[in-house]
Design an enzyme around this catalytic site. Structure first.
Site, PDB file in Angstrom:
ATOM      1  N   LYS A 184      44.537  27.952  35.460  1.00 19.16           N
ATOM      2  CA  LYS A 184      43.946  29.004  36.286  1.00 19.16           C
ATOM      3  C   LYS A 184      44.880  30.209  36.262  1.00 19.16           C
ATOM      4  CE  LYS A 184      44.560  30.215  39.950  1.00 19.16           C
ATOM      5  NZ  LYS A 184      45.329  31.267  40.686  1.00 19.16           N
ATOM      6  N   THR A 195      47.814  33.342  40.439  1.00 18.43           N
ATOM      7  CA  THR A 195      49.028  32.677  39.961  1.00 18.43           C
ATOM      8  C   THR A 195      48.608  31.947  38.703  1.00 18.43           C
ATOM      9  OG1 THR A 195      50.586  32.244  41.776  1.00 18.43           O
ATOM     10  CG2 THR A 195      50.026  30.376  40.414  1.00 18.43           C
ATOM     11  N   GLU A 285      42.284  40.278  35.806  1.00 14.49           N
ATOM     12  CA  GLU A 285      41.541  40.988  36.844  1.00 14.49           C
ATOM     13  C   GLU A 285      41.007  42.314  36.316  1.00 14.49           C
ATOM     14  OE1 GLU A 285      43.788  38.935  40.641  1.00 14.49           O
ATOM     15  OE2 GLU A 285      44.611  40.766  39.769  1.00 14.49           O
ATOM     16  N   ASN A 408      42.532  44.503  43.621  1.00 13.42           N
ATOM     17  CA  ASN A 408      43.853  44.392  44.240  1.00 13.42           C
ATOM     18  C   ASN A 408      44.141  45.413  45.330  1.00 13.42           C
ATOM     19  OD1 ASN A 408      45.182  42.150  42.818  1.00 13.42           O
ATOM     20  ND2 ASN A 408      44.626  43.377  41.032  1.00 13.42           N
TER      21      ASN A 408
END
Lengths: 413, 413
Positions: A184, A195, A285, A408
């Site tokens: 992940k 993470t 992301e 973010n």
């Protein structure tokens, strides 16, 4: 778990063979998320060996401290991973929580506390309530079964938009052994939400020393060759477990670093780890482009990798890729700022197969429209030849888009 | 030149006193932009000394190479700066262009070629046509006058949204001497469009050796303590010129590094350089927040600065600031990834006056609403105490917004 899957996600998932000696189950422990699984238990047969690599952060999470401490025993019987809370920067409460989590899992698996490996990913700084695990652990232990790879990968997702799984098979002594991995990660790290975690399992019998050599040796060109945003997690953890079940089928144990079979294992394991690492970048992301940065002609491989990461981490290179602009000036800038040996007047740069710069200036043959087609692709190769030596490296990154900022920066609004 | 001025721009501009021995003029040379000035000529009286600091890039621009080569003479009579083209990564054409530019300017100023300093900012990789200067140089030389500070600062803008000027006066031997500076820069660097340039002038008489000591000594806590995006230009240049005109007014020359007057000069010059450097950050591409990162309790000042820059360059810290989120977990992450000595369990972190974390975990007194008000401010201080030693550092950065992506990724679309 985002609802819109990255456009760079794999187009299909591999069939994951079972690995004798490994069984999984997942549950909704309600650590943070609601309506989804957030904890996975792996039960490992007696005799399983383990190797690990961890974040280089000077501020590691409590589970990282725990795993490092018990890794020296070299054996494992369980793995308990949760999403939603990283148990990082949680002080004394953090170490208390890992001790209690390991105790809860050990009791239900019938093993020693120091045979239970732990990993956590999610919010940083919030105390983790190990009681959440206590409430589901008996059901988890009762439900373990060998085919739940994708479910396990889903339970550890945070801002990931798809689960990451990979498999590799190696033939030893005329018999197949298997390596399966899950991972992940969606920023190189976003401690509030992401993470990099990966757990790899094999039925081969491999001594802890050889296992650690395999894992450490293959990390450099896989998990340590990807970047989304240059930020390093407090919690990055890669664990490799070997149940040894294949020994019963006549596959001799690997316990010698000179074993000639190791070459085949390294190649297969390395490819699988690279595959998982690239899946993380493809779920970066906000990513819309997958970028391979190849650096050659450097004074050394280490120097080449520093330059490749300087290019791959540059916000200006990454925004140019997002804008589909073959902005080689920014590549020159990133080479120059790496601080590694470079001679401006020997540099050559390619986007895909198009050479845009040579001998320290724009390639006289180059016209902007040539690279425009390359930049429209989903997968882009940036290649730099420094013209100095034979050092080379390859890293993978993604573009930097407004969606990264939204993920973010906007999440509270 | 953007049409929307940064919300962080200074609310007023200082009156810039004239500096005897320095005269400016600007022109529209049409290097790239249309309808605006893009070249500035400074004429410096005979006897002017010069000091310089330059980019650490391994791929410096042709003007940087030129300035470094002639700096050893220690004297200057002219400065020619253009915007719109960086003359970087232009190979042999680049060095030919700087030689021709210096020759053109020297002829019109009546000085030696190696007394003409050059700087260029703008597109990288495009050959610079020195003929553009030839067409305007005589008019420029004829038009120089002492009061054109703001016009000079405007002519060197690229993605800057406002001109950057500052002034400081020091009293020596009962008489005033002046330091005036101009600067540009809007990303730490965006080689296609930006770069950090600053030119500072004084009427004090200062020997080249002392002048270089002053400039080098004050760069660390000013221009080398700011970051917008961690990217380093091929063209960063700071030049400090001393005309010596004040000597005629009875201000004795500074030519001894032990001269007790140097302390006063360092303080005033350092403040002015810090002011200019902060103006660059306040004009950071897409910036909506100005962030001061204070690190204390580190093992050394150097270690403190590395940690401060790790925080100030972190995309995740910068996006959190953009989202007005006191996300101290990301500050922990950035401390941890710096690779410098740090003890997680001794860390304390403040946003403004609000201590959010202490002894390696969330401050028990801290509630999120307390820091929310701090994060809504335009200027934000992030303070970290490592609790290890007495090393400290302070750097300045800005937030990372979607507008940064738009400026650097969307400009072709």
């Amino acid at each position: 778990m985002a609802t819109i899957v990255s456009p760079l996600a794999p187009k299909f998932y591999p069939d994951m063979p079972e690995i004798e000696g490994v069984r999984f189950s997942t549950a909704e422990a309600g650590v943070k998320y609601r309506g989804r699984t957030d904890v996975v238990l792996a039960s490992l047969d007696a005799g399983t060996t383990v190797a690990g690599v961890f974040t280089q952060s000077k501020c590691p999470s409590a589970p990282v401290d725990w795993c490092k401490a018990i890794l020296k025993n070299g054996t494992a019987r369980g793995l308990l991973v949760n999403s939603g809370n990283a148990n990082a920067f949680t002080g004394k409460k953090g170490s208390t929580a890992v001790e209690l989590s390991a105790k809860i899992a050990a009791k239900s698996l019938g093993c020693n506390v120091n045979e239970v490996f732990l990993a956590s990913t999610g919010v940083i700084g919030e105390p983790l309530d190990a009681g959440k695990f206590e409430a589901v652990i008996d059901d988890l232990a009762a439900a373990v079964q060998p085919a739940s790879w994708r479910e396990a990968a889903e339970a550890i997702m945070t801002t990931d938009t798809y689960p990451k799984i990979a498999t590799a098979t190696v033939e030893f002594d005329g018999k197949a052994v298997t390596f399966n991995g899950i991972a992940k990660g969606a920023g190189m790290i976003a401690p509030d939400m992401a993470t990099m975690l990966s757990f790899i399992f094999t039925d081969a019998a491999i001594s802890p020393k050889v296992l650690q050599s395999l894992l450490s040796g293959e990390t450099g060109e896989s998990f340590n060759s990807v970047t989304v945003d240059s930020d390093t997690s407090t919690s990055d953890t890669v664990l490799l477990f070997a149940t040894g079940a294949a020994e019963k089928r006549g596959v001799a144990k690997l316990d010698d670093l000179d074993d000639p079979r190791l070459g085949t294992v390294r190649a297969a394991l390395g490819d699988m780890m690279q595959n998982l690492a690239q899946q993380i970048v493809r779920d970066g992301e906000g990513a819309r482009k997958f970028v391979e940065v190849q650096v050659e002609g450097a004074e050394s491989d280490i120097s080449a990798k520093k330059i490749a990461l300087s290019i791959g981490n540059s916000p200006l290179v990454k925004t140019a890729v997002a804008g589909e602009d073959a902005n080689w000036g920014r590549v020159v800038m990133a080479v120059g700022k790496a601080g590694e040996p470079a001679d401006r007047d020997k540099l050559a740069i390619w986007f895909g197969d198009i050479r845009v710069a040579v001998d320290g200036e724009r390639d006289p043959e180059y016209g902007e429209e040539l690279a425009a087609a390359v930049m429209k692709e989903e997968d882009i190769v940036i290649r730099v030849d420094l013209g100095l030596g034979s050092g080379q490296a390859c890293i993978w990154t993604c573009d930097l888009t407004k969606e990264y900022i939204a993920i973010n920066g906007d999440y509270r609004s």
